[in-house]
Write a protein that holds these residues in place. Structure first.
Motif, PDB file in Angstrom:
ATOM      1  N   UNK A   1       0.788  -1.221   0.000  1.00  0.00           N
ATOM      2  CA  UNK A   1       0.000   0.000   0.000  1.00  0.00           C
ATOM      3  C   UNK A   1       0.818   1.268   0.000  1.00  0.00           C
ATOM      4  N   UNK A   2       2.057   1.196  -0.535  1.00  0.00           N
ATOM      5  CA  UNK A   2       2.863   2.412  -0.646  1.00  0.00           C
ATOM      6  C   UNK A   2       3.474   2.880   0.649  1.00  0.00           C
ATOM      7  N   UNK A   3       3.784   1.957   1.548  1.00  0.00           N
ATOM      8  CA  UNK A   3       4.413   2.306   2.820  1.00  0.00           C
ATOM      9  C   UNK A   3       5.874   1.889   2.821  1.00  0.00           C
ATOM     10  N   UNK A   4       6.674   2.570   3.625  1.00  0.00           N
ATOM     11  CA  UNK A   4       8.070   2.217   3.837  1.00  0.00           C
ATOM     12  C   UNK A   4       8.354   2.275   5.331  1.00  0.00           C
ATOM     13  N   UNK A   5       8.834   1.175   5.871  1.00  0.00           N
ATOM     14  CA  UNK A   5       9.261   1.121   7.263  1.00  0.00           C
ATOM     15  C   UNK A   5      10.749   1.439   7.251  1.00  0.00           C
ATOM     16  N   UNK A   6      11.116   2.602   7.790  1.00  0.00           N
ATOM     17  CA  UNK A   6      12.507   3.071   7.667  1.00  0.00           C
ATOM     18  C   UNK A   6      13.021   3.579   9.009  1.00  0.00           C
ATOM     19  N   UNK A   7      14.351   3.641   9.160  1.00  0.00           N
ATOM     20  CA  UNK A   7      14.897   4.200  10.408  1.00  0.00           C
ATOM     21  C   UNK A   7      14.483   5.661  10.582  1.00  0.00           C
ATOM     22  N   UNK A   8      14.356   6.054  11.836  1.00  0.00           N
ATOM     23  CA  UNK A   8      14.045   7.446  12.145  1.00  0.00           C
ATOM     24  C   UNK A   8      15.227   8.337  11.780  1.00  0.00           C
ATOM     25  N   UNK A   9      14.939   9.586  11.431  1.00  0.00           N
ATOM     26  CA  UNK A   9      15.975  10.578  11.165  1.00  0.00           C
ATOM     27  C   UNK A   9      15.626  11.863  11.905  1.00  0.00           C
TER      28      UNK A   9
ATOM     29  N   UNK B   1      13.466   0.710  16.512  1.00  0.00           N
ATOM     30  CA  UNK B   1      12.393   1.660  16.236  1.00  0.00           C
ATOM     31  C   UNK B   1      12.449   2.111  14.783  1.00  0.00           C
ATOM     32  N   UNK B   2      11.280   2.158  14.154  1.00  0.00           N
ATOM     33  CA  UNK B   2      11.179   2.630  12.781  1.00  0.00           C
ATOM     34  C   UNK B   2      10.056   3.652  12.653  1.00  0.00           C
ATOM     35  N   UNK B   3      10.232   4.554  11.698  1.00  0.00           N
ATOM     36  CA  UNK B   3       9.119   5.371  11.224  1.00  0.00           C
ATOM     37  C   UNK B   3       8.372   4.573  10.163  1.00  0.00           C
ATOM     38  N   UNK B   4       7.065   4.709  10.143  1.00  0.00           N
ATOM     39  CA  UNK B   4       6.269   4.234   9.010  1.00  0.00           C
ATOM     40  C   UNK B   4       6.065   5.465   8.132  1.00  0.00           C
ATOM     41  N   UNK B   5       6.541   5.408   6.906  1.00  0.00           N
ATOM     42  CA  UNK B   5       6.508   6.576   6.031  1.00  0.00           C
ATOM     43  C   UNK B   5       5.746   6.273   4.753  1.00  0.00           C
ATOM     44  N   UNK B   6       5.219   7.315   4.149  1.00  0.00           N
ATOM     45  CA  UNK B   6       4.677   7.227   2.802  1.00  0.00           C
ATOM     46  C   UNK B   6       5.857   7.017   1.853  1.00  0.00           C
TER      47      UNK B   6
END
Length: 199
Positions: free
Chosen positions: A26-34, A82-87
């Motif tokens: 669904x167009x999501x990216x689980x990425x490290x926080x910045x 910990x990850x951000x869930x990002x568009x």
């Protein structure tokens, strides 16, 4: 005295690698926080729903920037991830997802998540949780993931059930919040459960 049981996941399994970026449906990216995500974290913690289920609040963007530094350091220490869930298109933060209380030797961790108020109702938490759980089992080799939520948090319970986290019982008066001691539902998935059908 040597242990008769080998580690489920050997020490260093996380620390010797970079924290991954994991695409989700669904167009999501689980990425490290910045560091640039600090305003989004601060905004999230002004939301009454997120405030209700968390024991701490954010008083400034500088404070949330410090949180992010701690979240990034936790990966190398193999205690939390910990990850951000990002568009995936805009890179805007739409939520957060974590593996907490990681014990690699026992192959266990606890999952936690929240969704930005503006992103709710789009199935973000279930998609991210399923993706991260599958990665934790298949790529890291964890054996068991636990999920706890206050018994009154019906939205979190729906996410847990939708993503294959089976209910295992109620932990009575387990977490202290502003309103007092809360009963917590305990859910879990184990690797043998296999992938869920919610993706």
């Amino acid at each position: 005295m040597p242990s008769k049981i080998p580690d489920v996941v050997p020490p260093g399994a996380l620390a010797r690698t970079q924290q991954p970026r994991i695409p989700a449906p669904g167009g999501l990216l689980i990425r490290p926080w910045q560091a640039a995500d600090a305003p989004a974290v601060y905004e999230a913690f002004q939301d009454p729903v997120i405030q209700r289920w968390h024991a701490r609040g954010a008083e400034s963007v500088d404070e949330t920037r410090d949180w992010i530094e701690g979240w990034r350091a936790a990966w190398a220490e193999e205690r939390d991830a910990h990850w951000a869930i990002a568009d995936a298109t805009t890179d805007a933060v739409v939520g957060r997802i974590s593996l907490r209380l990681i014990v690699l030797g026992d192959g266990q961790a606890e999952v936690a998540y929240w969704t930005m108020p503006s992103a709710r109702g789009r199935g973000i938490a279930p998609r991210a949780l399923t993706t991260l759980s599958d990665w934790a089992f298949a790529d890291v080799g964890l054996h068991r993931l636990e999920l706890t939520h206050a018994t009154a948090n019906e939205a979190s319970c729906r996410v847990a059930l939708k993503t294959g986290f089976a209910p295992e019982g109620t932990k009575r008066r387990a977490v202290l919040h502003e309103e007092g001691w809360l009963d917590m539902h305990l859910h879990a998935r184990v690797r043998e459960d296999g992938p869920t059908g919610s993706r």
